[in-house]
Design a protein around this motif. Structure first.
Motif, PDB file in Angstrom:
ATOM      1  N   ARG A 170      -0.079  -2.024   1.101  1.00  0.00           N
ATOM      2  CA  ARG A 170      -0.769  -0.876   1.668  1.00  0.00           C
ATOM      3  C   ARG A 170       0.215   0.064   2.337  1.00  0.00           C
ATOM      4  NH1 ARG A 170      -4.516  -0.627  -1.341  1.00  0.00           N
ATOM      5  NH2 ARG A 170      -5.335   1.049  -0.063  1.00  0.00           N
ATOM      6  N   PRO A 171       0.022   1.349   2.142  1.00  0.00           N
ATOM      7  CA  PRO A 171       0.922   2.302   2.794  1.00  0.00           C
ATOM      8  C   PRO A 171       0.556   2.592   4.248  1.00  0.00           C
ATOM      9  CG  PRO A 171      -0.571   3.431   1.332  1.00  0.00           C
ATOM     10  CD  PRO A 171      -0.919   1.998   1.233  1.00  0.00           C
ATOM     11  N   SER A 172      -0.546   2.057   4.716  1.00  0.00           N
ATOM     12  CA  SER A 172      -0.931   2.328   6.095  1.00  0.00           C
ATOM     13  C   SER A 172      -1.250   1.007   6.793  1.00  0.00           C
ATOM     14  CB  SER A 172      -2.171   3.223   6.124  1.00  0.00           C
ATOM     15  OG  SER A 172      -2.810   3.113   7.373  1.00  0.00           O
ATOM     16  N   CYS A 222       4.185   6.413  10.526  1.00  0.00           N
ATOM     17  CA  CYS A 222       5.254   5.549  10.021  1.00  0.00           C
ATOM     18  C   CYS A 222       5.902   4.746  11.134  1.00  0.00           C
ATOM     19  CB  CYS A 222       6.306   6.349   9.268  1.00  0.00           C
ATOM     20  SG  CYS A 222       5.613   7.295   7.950  1.00  0.00           S
TER      21      CYS A 222
END
Ligand code: SF4
Lengths: 222, 204, 149
Positions: free
Chosen positions: B64-66, C75
């Protein structure tokens, strides 16, 4: 490529007053380097980049070296007049050579496909005279590497467009690659310490209880 | 339920289970890792998720990117002191229940850079790690083994009772303090409440 | 809302509705009763999983909000400013142009598969469709949408 000595002579012609010294290299490669004085460094660099036949258009590597104060022993020879003639005496004398920081540039020519030529710049000392001219205006590739030298050795480059720390964070105060850098003590847990780590880890060991017979865990026979 | 009765029933084609088992079965087979890598170990992690080693067989291929959608953090690589606050913050931003695999010598102890000036000596100084994988780098099989170990641990978790895992207990924190950049080191250099190194007593 | 049910469910619910309508009143209002039952069942079907999830969360998954956990995800870095900030409108134009071609693929693919057995009329219709899309692209191009400034 011309030898470092001829390059030195050519530079002296073009940049009068520059203090240049060829530093020999005792290692098998025998690659000598050129020590340049900070005042003329920018002019010398510009000459090296533009001079026909040299055209060092690419600076591949910038690095720093930390030289601590060093005690040198030199033998002083003297003649002392004595009754009935002269006597030679040799007495060893100790001299402290002050330390300095050194920045080393490796230059190549992409156009003429030769190199490297090694430039050295030295600071006055290791504490307050640590300013050197930045060669970023001549070679753009120096920018990040000079920032790195600034970050890890504390050499301040004058004329650098963006002199900030690059690897450590802003607000970090030490220069970690200097030889006298004292690292933070986080040696609480060292399962297999050795050498100087052993000394650092030992400070965290609880004092052995007297008369308990020594060994409790790990490292038998030490 | 009695194991004997259960297998007896199973032989007659009747499968019984508990809510807890069903829940843990579902969770352990859909561990979604957070997609980030810190150094060379990340390459092995990527290899493990690709066709040859095929992490998808264990339901963990959905990187998952988050952090909001991830429930497994694979700390794959060298955690520098400059990166450590970001890693802790990412961990904090993940939704419960969350698990951590520390992959490689660097993530578990600092590895080859242990005595360097800029590498954290193990991410477990700041966040609780469930599975450590030694190796430099560990092979993809080792990561798969770690994942299976984690799955077994999740399958053994109980939903009620005093042995409930951390995320089910109201008194346990959901986030851990993010270290600050100090003038010489991170402040604090370790989270004493979760990192308790074994005391080594040696003579001499 | 009915589309949430699968066909089996619809059939079962329909039979329940029919039975109820036979037991109950007869006459004109029965069709509306069926409809009402459908409506309630559909609502329940949609809301029940949500309710169950809520119940499960309340019982077994204590929420632990915190300042870092609830902060904006950037991020892992500390976020700068607010997440509610205007974006350049060119992004939307790009998205729309992209969508046009995305949809086009949906039509073009079956067309290409069945190409061999298509009459001339179908081919002409498809050409017209492609022409319209190309015209849209040309228009966007002429308007300077594809230029990022
Ligand atoms: S453990 Fe080895 S392979 Fe993994 S990040 Fe560290 S140095 Fe790289």
């Amino acid at each position: 490529m011309e030898s470092t000595e001829t390059i030195r002579l050519r530079i002296l012609e073009a940049v009068p007053g520059a203090l240049l010294e060829v530093v020999p290299n005792g290692a098998p490669v025998g690659q000598p380097s050129l020590l340049v004085d900070p005042e003329h460094a920018l002019a010398v660099a510009r000459f090296l980049r533009d001079a026909p036949g040299l055209q060092f258009d690419y600076c591949s590597n910038v690095t720093g070296v930390d030289w601590l104060d060093r005690e040198e022993e030199e033998i002083v020879r003297d003649r002392v007049a004595e009754t009935g003639g002269e006597k030679k005496i040799e007495e060893p004398r100790k001299r402290v050579r002050p330390g300095y920081l050194e920045v080393v540039y490796h230059l190549y020519s992409m156009a003429l496909r030769h190199g490297p030529l090694v430039l050295r710049l030295r600071t006055g000392n290791r504490t307050d005279r640590v300013r050197l001219p930045s060669l970023t205006p001549i070679w753009r590739s120096c920018e990040f590497q000079e920032r790195e030298v600034y970050d890890l050795f504390g050499v301040v480059f004058e004329g650098h467009p963006d002199l900030r720390r690059i690897l450590m964070w802003e607000g970090f105060q030490d220069y970690p690659m200097r030889k006298d850098y004292v690292e933070p003590d986080d040696y609480e847990y060292e399962p297999t310490p050795h050498d100087d780590v052993w000394e650092k880890a030992r400070r965290h060991y609880p004092a052995p209880t007297v008369g308990s017979g020594g060994e409790t865990s790990g490292n038998p026979g030490s | 339920m009695d194991v004997g009765l259960r297998s007896e029933l199973q032989r007659h084609g009747i499968f019984v289970t508990t809510l807890e088992e069903l829940y843990n079965w579902g969770r352990s087979n859909s561990l979604w890792p957070l997609g980030f890598g810190l150094a060379c170990c990340a390459i092995e992690m990527i290899a493990a998720s690709m066709a040859r080693y095929d992490l998808a067989r264990f339901g963990a291929e959905v990187f998952r990117p988050s952090p909001r959608q991830a429930d497994l953090m694979i700390v794959a690589g060298t955690v520098t002191k400059k990166m450590a606050p970001q890693v802790v913050r990412l961990y904090n931003q993940m939704a419960e229940p969350k698990y951590v695999i520390a992959m490689g010598a660097c993530a578990i102890s600092g590895g080859p850079f242990k005595q360097g000036y800029n590498v954290l000596k193990g991410i477990d100084r700041y966040i609780p790690v469930d599975v450590h994988i030694p190796g430099c780098p560990p092979r993809p099989e080792a990561l798969i083994h770690a994942l299976m170990t984690l799955q077994q641990r999740i399958a053994a978790e109980s939903l009620v009772g005093p042995n409930r895992p951390r995320h089910l207990r109201r008194d346990q924190p959901g986030e851990f303090p993010v270290p600050e950049y100090g003038s010489h080191d991170l402040i604090p250099p370790k989270n004493e409440s979760i990192w308790r190194p074994p005391v080594i007593v040696r003579s001499g | 809302m009915l589309c949430l049910l699968d066909s089996d469910e619809v059939a079962r619910l329909a039979s329940v509705g029919l039975v109820l309508s036979h037991i109950g009143m007869d006459g004109g209002s029965t069709e509306y009763l069926t409809l009402g039952i459908f409506l309630v069942a559909a609502c329940l079907f949609a809301l029940m999983p949500l309710g169950l999830a809520r119940l499960w969360a309340w019982r077994f998954a204590p929420t632990k909000p915190g300042p870092v956990k609830n902060s904006i995800y950037e991020c892992g870095l500390e976020s700068q400013g607010d997440a509610w900030r205007p974006f350049k409108s060119a992004y939307y134009l790009y998205a729309i142009v992209f969508l046009v071609f995305d949809v086009e693929i949906v039509f073009l693919l079956p067309f290409a598969v069945a190409f061999g057995g298509l009459p001339l009329g179908a081919v002409l219709a498809m050409m017209l469709f492609v022409l319209l899309v190309v015209e849209g692209l040309l228009w966007a191009w002429a308007k300077g949408v594809l230029r990022w400034s």
